[in-house]
Design a protein around this motif. Structure first.
Motif, mmCIF file in Angstrom:
data_model
loop_
_atom_site.group_PDB
_atom_site.id
_atom_site.type_symbol
_atom_site.label_atom_id
_atom_site.label_comp_id
_atom_site.label_asym_id
_atom_site.label_seq_id
_atom_site.Cartn_x
_atom_site.Cartn_y
_atom_site.Cartn_z
ATOM 1 N N SER A 1 -4.576 6.715 12.932
ATOM 2 C CA SER A 1 -4.824 7.018 11.523
ATOM 3 C C SER A 1 -6.156 7.733 11.357
ATOM 4 N N ILE B 1 0.930 2.714 7.201
ATOM 5 C CA ILE B 1 -0.327 3.137 7.810
ATOM 6 C C ILE B 1 -0.580 4.613 7.517
ATOM 7 N N LEU C 1 -9.095 0.673 4.724
ATOM 8 C CA LEU C 1 -9.161 0.323 6.140
ATOM 9 C C LEU C 1 -9.126 -1.178 6.347
ATOM 10 N N ARG D 1 -3.441 -2.787 17.092
ATOM 11 C CA ARG D 1 -4.429 -2.477 16.054
ATOM 12 C C ARG D 1 -5.328 -1.304 16.440
ATOM 13 N N TRP E 1 -3.243 2.127 16.554
ATOM 14 C CA TRP E 1 -2.775 2.666 15.289
ATOM 15 C C TRP E 1 -3.912 3.010 14.339
ATOM 16 N N VAL E 2 -4.965 2.219 14.341
ATOM 17 C CA VAL E 2 -6.117 2.571 13.514
ATOM 18 C C VAL E 2 -6.749 3.862 14.017
ATOM 19 N N MET F 1 -5.474 -1.878 6.141
ATOM 20 C CA MET F 1 -4.808 -1.398 7.351
ATOM 21 C C MET F 1 -5.006 -2.360 8.509
ATOM 22 N N ASN F 2 -6.244 -2.803 8.734
ATOM 23 C CA ASN F 2 -6.527 -3.728 9.831
ATOM 24 C C ASN F 2 -5.781 -5.042 9.662
ATOM 25 N N SER G 1 -1.753 -7.422 1.680
ATOM 26 C CA SER G 1 -2.137 -7.960 2.987
ATOM 27 C C SER G 1 -1.602 -9.381 3.155
ATOM 28 N N ILE H 1 -1.947 5.057 3.932
ATOM 29 C CA ILE H 1 -3.367 4.703 3.832
ATOM 30 C C ILE H 1 -4.219 5.785 4.478
#
Length: 416
Positions: A130, A3, A111, A123, A126-127, A114-115, A178, A6
């Protein structure tokens, strides 16, 4: 670590995008460029972004998120370093177009990846975390401009993100693909290996996707089915509204401050102080993203931002700095909620990259013409004209969420 890689890639990509305002303002005052050439510079960024979004979204859904994400990073790095070597403004504009072909794809595909890597329970947190890293790029770009531009160091403004993207291209070789995308392609063993690389043992809920999700690559017309019309319209409206508002204020802020008859040094200093608000907004999201609904967060931040945007043209001195700072806090919250979380959550896995890319391609199409509109408004109505566009866009976001908003908080990406 995945993460963070990214997020750092998006950081340098956003740094590259956000340096536009400071660099063009400095080039204008030095006589190296004109207002008209500056507008062309900003416009070709949008034109390249249209191509980037449409092509990258389709490629990411067909060939995988990781490969396209890294390819976009490489293109941004090489194109931006070419900008640093520009001998004249026309060359700079051409090199910027090349860089923009990858620039829009890095956050869009990154992104999405990442998701899809993150479990639902963390989720939002952490998003958002980031987002603190990636949105800090605005402050970093403002700080670099404050330190470098007064002595003509605009070349270094491009070297920093260009070199950063090339380094991240090498480091992101360790990223897994992913697992959700692999599962939709029927590659369940590869998906399990990706989960193992992420130290996630529970693969049942992820790989037990419904029949529609297991069907692999969806045709283009799948984007326009009845079930996807509402989220697709909502995604386009939110992406366009937010990015136009952001461009109208953040990217054009140095020019708006120059219009207030501030010197270039004071303009860069004011811009630096206000830009601290963006990462603080992302930090606020880190603490609140999993505690409040997406709808409430987006509506609340948009209402706050539009009130501050309406007041901005009528302030001066410390009030101007304070208003701009809090406005950027609100923009930071919206950036994390809309661009970092909400857009990717709206769509199913096998069309997620293309649907997100379509939303962002619409943004880039608007961005081709937006600089000309904003320049006209700046010439005719000054700061008030430009900020009126910002207010209208934020108002559209509020109404769109009230009328079409879909709640995604606490839901698996495959259950929304």
């Amino acid at each position: 670590m995945f993460i963070a890689l990214i997020a750092l890639a998006v950081f340098f990509d956003f740094f590259d995008l956000m340096l536009s305002g400071s660099v063009t303002a400095a080039l204008l005052t030095s006589g190296w460029s004109t207002r008209e050439l500056n507008v062309v510079f900003l416009s070709v960024t949008g034109l390249g972004g249209i191509i980037s979004n449409l092509v990258a979204g389709a490629l990411a859904d067909r060939f995988g998120r990781r490969r396209v994400f890294r390819g976009a990073l490489l293109l941004v790095g090489l194109g931006t370093l070419a900008c640093a070597a520009a001998p004249r403004m026309e060359f700079l504009i051409g090199a910027r177009f090349i860089a923009s072909l990858g620039m829009a794809a890095v956050p869009g595909v990154g992104l999405t990846l990442m998701n899809e890597l993150l479990p639902v329970a963390v989720r939002g947190r952490w998003v958002s975390a980031s987002g603190v890293i990636s949105t800090s790029s605005l402050f970093a770009a403002a700080l670099a401009g404050y330190l470098l531009l007064p002595w003509g160091g605009w070349h270094w403004m491009f070297i920093i993100p260009g070199a950063g993207c090339l380094v991240l291209y090498c480091l992101t070789a360790v990223l897994p693909e992913s697992p959700r995308w692999l599962a939709t392609r029927g590659r369940h063993e590869a998906a399990r290996q990706a989960l193992s690389k992420m130290h996630i043992d529970e693969d049942g809920p992820l790989l037990a996707l419904n029949t529609l999700e297991r069907s692999g690559e969806a045709p283009v017309d799948r984007l326009f089915t009845k079930a996807l019309v509402k989220p697709l319209v909502l995604g386009v409206v939110l992406a366009v509204g937010f990015n136009v508002a952001t461009t109208g204020f953040l990217t054009w802020l140095p020019m708006l401050l120059l219009e207030r008859h501030l010197s270039i040094s004071n303009t860069l200093a004011y811009n630096l102080m206000m830009s601290l608000g963006i990462p603080l907004g992302g930090l606020a999201c880190t603490m609140l993203a999993d505690r409040i609904s997406r709808k409430a967060g987006i509506i609340g931040a948009a209402v706050t931002a539009l009130l501050l945007a309406a007041a901005f043209p009528f302030t001066s001195g410390y009030a101007l700095i304070g208003t701009g700072f809090v406005l950027q806090v609100s923009m930071g919250v919206l950036s994390t909620l809309i661009m970092g979380l909400y857009l990717a959550e709206l769509y199913p896995t096998n069309v997620r990259a293309r649907a997100t890319a379509l939303s962002m391609a619409t943004v880039r199409l608007v961005m081709v013409f937006l600089p000309f509109l904003l320049l006209t408004l700046l010439n005719v109505a000054g700061v008030v004209g430009v900020m009126a566009v910002v207010v209208i866009c934020l108002l559209v976001i509020v109404f769109a969420m009230f009328l079409l908003g879909i709640e995604t908080s606490g839901k698996s990406l495959d259950r929304i």
